[in-house]
Enzyme design. Sequence first.
Site, mmCIF file in Angstrom:
data_model
loop_
_atom_site.group_PDB
_atom_site.id
_atom_site.type_symbol
_atom_site.label_atom_id
_atom_site.label_comp_id
_atom_site.label_asym_id
_atom_site.label_seq_id
_atom_site.Cartn_x
_atom_site.Cartn_y
_atom_site.Cartn_z
ATOM 1 N N SER A 74 0.813 -1.218 0.000
ATOM 2 C CA SER A 74 0.000 0.000 0.000
ATOM 3 C C SER A 74 0.847 1.270 0.000
ATOM 4 O O SER A 74 0.303 2.361 0.158
ATOM 5 C CB SER A 74 -0.950 0.005 1.207
ATOM 6 O OG SER A 74 -0.228 0.154 2.414
ATOM 7 N N ARG B 119 4.214 -4.652 8.432
ATOM 8 C CA ARG B 119 4.473 -5.512 7.276
ATOM 9 C C ARG B 119 5.731 -5.027 6.569
ATOM 10 O O ARG B 119 5.789 -3.902 6.087
ATOM 11 C CB ARG B 119 3.281 -5.537 6.310
ATOM 12 C CG ARG B 119 3.543 -6.464 5.115
ATOM 13 C CD ARG B 119 2.290 -6.895 4.371
ATOM 14 N NE ARG B 119 1.616 -5.818 3.681
ATOM 15 C CZ ARG B 119 0.613 -6.001 2.809
ATOM 16 N NH1 ARG B 119 0.176 -7.232 2.556
ATOM 17 N NH2 ARG B 119 0.031 -4.970 2.232
ATOM 18 N N LEU C 259 -6.212 -11.612 -3.912
ATOM 19 C CA LEU C 259 -5.774 -10.902 -5.115
ATOM 20 C C LEU C 259 -4.356 -11.285 -5.522
ATOM 21 O O LEU C 259 -4.103 -11.657 -6.664
ATOM 22 C CB LEU C 259 -5.912 -9.390 -4.894
ATOM 23 C CG LEU C 259 -7.374 -8.946 -4.788
ATOM 24 C CD1 LEU C 259 -7.479 -7.588 -4.129
ATOM 25 C CD2 LEU C 259 -8.030 -8.915 -6.163
ATOM 26 N N ASP D 241 -4.470 -1.558 -4.312
ATOM 27 C CA ASP D 241 -3.050 -1.526 -3.979
ATOM 28 C C ASP D 241 -2.324 -2.393 -4.996
ATOM 29 O O ASP D 241 -2.884 -2.750 -6.024
ATOM 30 C CB ASP D 241 -2.787 -1.944 -2.526
ATOM 31 C CG ASP D 241 -3.035 -3.427 -2.267
ATOM 32 O OD1 ASP D 241 -3.404 -4.154 -3.213
ATOM 33 O OD2 ASP D 241 -2.849 -3.855 -1.122
#
Length: 731
Positions: free
Chosen positions: A275, A339, A465, A637
């Site tokens: 992101s 992350r 995704l 994203d």
Amino acid sequence: MTDRVSAGNLRVARVLYDFVNNEALPGTDIDQDSFWAGVDKVVTDLTPQNQDLLKTRDDLQAQIDKWHRHRVIEPLDPQAYREFLTEIGYLLPAPEDFTITTSGVDDEITTTAGPQLVVPILNARFALNAANARWGSLYDALYGTDVISESDGAEKGRGYNKVRGDKVIAYARQFLDDSVPLAGASYTDATGFKVEDGQLVVSLADTSAALADPGQFAGYTGTAENPKSILLANHGLHIEILIDPESQIGATDGAGVKDVILESAITTIMDFEDSVAAVDADDKVLGYRNWLGLNRGDLSEDVTKDDKTFTRVLNTDRTYTAPHGGELTLPGRSLLFVRNVGHLMTNDAIVSDAEGAEGAPVFEGIMDALFTGLIAIHGLRSTDANGLLTNSRTGSIYIVKPKMHGPAEVAFTCELFSRVEDVLGLPQGTMKVGIMDEERRTTLNLKACIKAAADRVVFINTGFLDRTGDEIHTSMEAGPMIRKGAMKNTAWIKAYEDANVDTGLAAGFSGKAQIGKGMWAMTELMADMVEQKIAQPKAGATTAWVPSPTAATLHAMHYHKVDVFAVQKELQGKTRTSVDELLTIPLAKELAWAPEEIREEVDNNCQSILGYVVRWIDQGVGCSKVPDIHNVALMEDRATLRISSQLLANWLRHGVITSEDARASLERMAPLVDKQNAGDPEYHAMAPNFDDSIAFLAAQDLILSGAQQPNGYTEPILHRRRRELKARAGA
């Protein structure tokens, strides 16, 4: 030319070097020289292993491509395919049964089921909002979204609409009746609240009622006779009823209730990966500095709302009187994960002059482990700077590691974390790992991946995704794939989601680690989310991703309706999928699409790609609400970009479309994207001078070169084109 400082074999961008020395290291008791010596050694020692893992990815992909090309006319034989993948080491033997042994893990991860936010770390305001989203107003979440219809005079409007407000109150009362019911009564009829002998007493018109389960009463604020709030608990989550008869809402409420507050984002992932757009030392330091502010507790941001400016800071913990007296303190903030990036990308924030490196940029994942780990030490300490605003109460650092392919890559992450702990002087096992199950080789070998991190793992999480992007790329040569919208209904997707839960439960995750599921991307369609996203806790997931604090509050209702740990108990010991189901490639059975259907699919994907890429390249925004071709706002994203670009690359590879078709669609969609962004003063239009727009060319690259990208990742093209734009802007 980047100003650099030498540290052993490394040359570090001065902006990063100064940040670490002047901001990150103070307060950690770590010596500056020994830290940089440790960084040098970790980078020098582990870089060859990282390179070998990437070579294995490429070698396996090349063998799979060749196998599909050789059988291009024949239908796929599942047994032959499985045997081939086993022979090349793609599909590995499953280990014997085992149970994870991770220790020192916070309750938010082990025994609390609830929403998980994911936010870009480069945006301080978003990061603060997310950290503070542990508690959220149900009234606000309902009033401001389409969960409450605007029909029958209930429009949102500019000022407060009592018709709409009454619908919100009725909805919230029903939620209370369902989640923390009264014995023989309804909250709708409540006229007041008080505490007697450690029990909640709810006044009604002529009588009073107690909770059906008195154990759900957890505390209160104010006095027992005249409480300002009532704290209730259900399935490990808290609900707070705020009482203020003098307030605008409370004055119209029979019991003086002004709001219902839900414990919402139990955990939040501060994201350095999909992101964000971080391509150089300046970008990385911005993210590291925000992560430092969160851990020290001093991150703040000036916010202007309704012509008033105020400073947003981190919320403090919440204190209540326990039912029988004494003090109860609950966390005021979401428990934070960070992350890191995956194993693929390098970043020239540091370059290495070690033997054979010749000034090569360092692997960004190694950098992230070192620097986010260092910074997280501040979140383990109570200091003058942050008071009691610690993150983990058990002394752990939680790192999500994305895009790992198979158990050897998980083992490498664990070795990296162990080496970083040595550099930082932390006990072994401090740095916990969240494993993203978003690559095909990890899905197929998930049990072995978990075993490789059995003493560090704190979550597994499906990511539809990215996982679909890898599904397409792995089988790029197998034939044309089905349309993007049809992917969600394929056999392999259901098998993938079920196998993740089954494998986690078999490894002892229940009560010890999170089993997570993916993002709700339609940020404005909250009524649909409330209706549909309950499927994730019903599937045995203790957490699922949400795009905003408001969505977290609404999704929290699902965990009151579903006892996830009871669901897990029912699922324990089940195996609902087979390897062959997971290996079912989503190929189009026949190319029966009409020309207008093909054009619609290509336009839809090109619009999505352009809408995301133009803000990534031109403005450095890595996470955007992008209107789709029908003007429905979607949270995009790099994962959404990967699937869109890989699908078109696949269709291009198999002649469903031509490169001219792709270019024509991009040229059709660019003016639409320009129009959708017309209100943004920072926006640079792509049309009509398409070849002068670096963003447009990046989108074109992602499609035309998509089949050649490593595992279908978008980062190499995005980073190169963003740096090109930065260089042009700085020229």
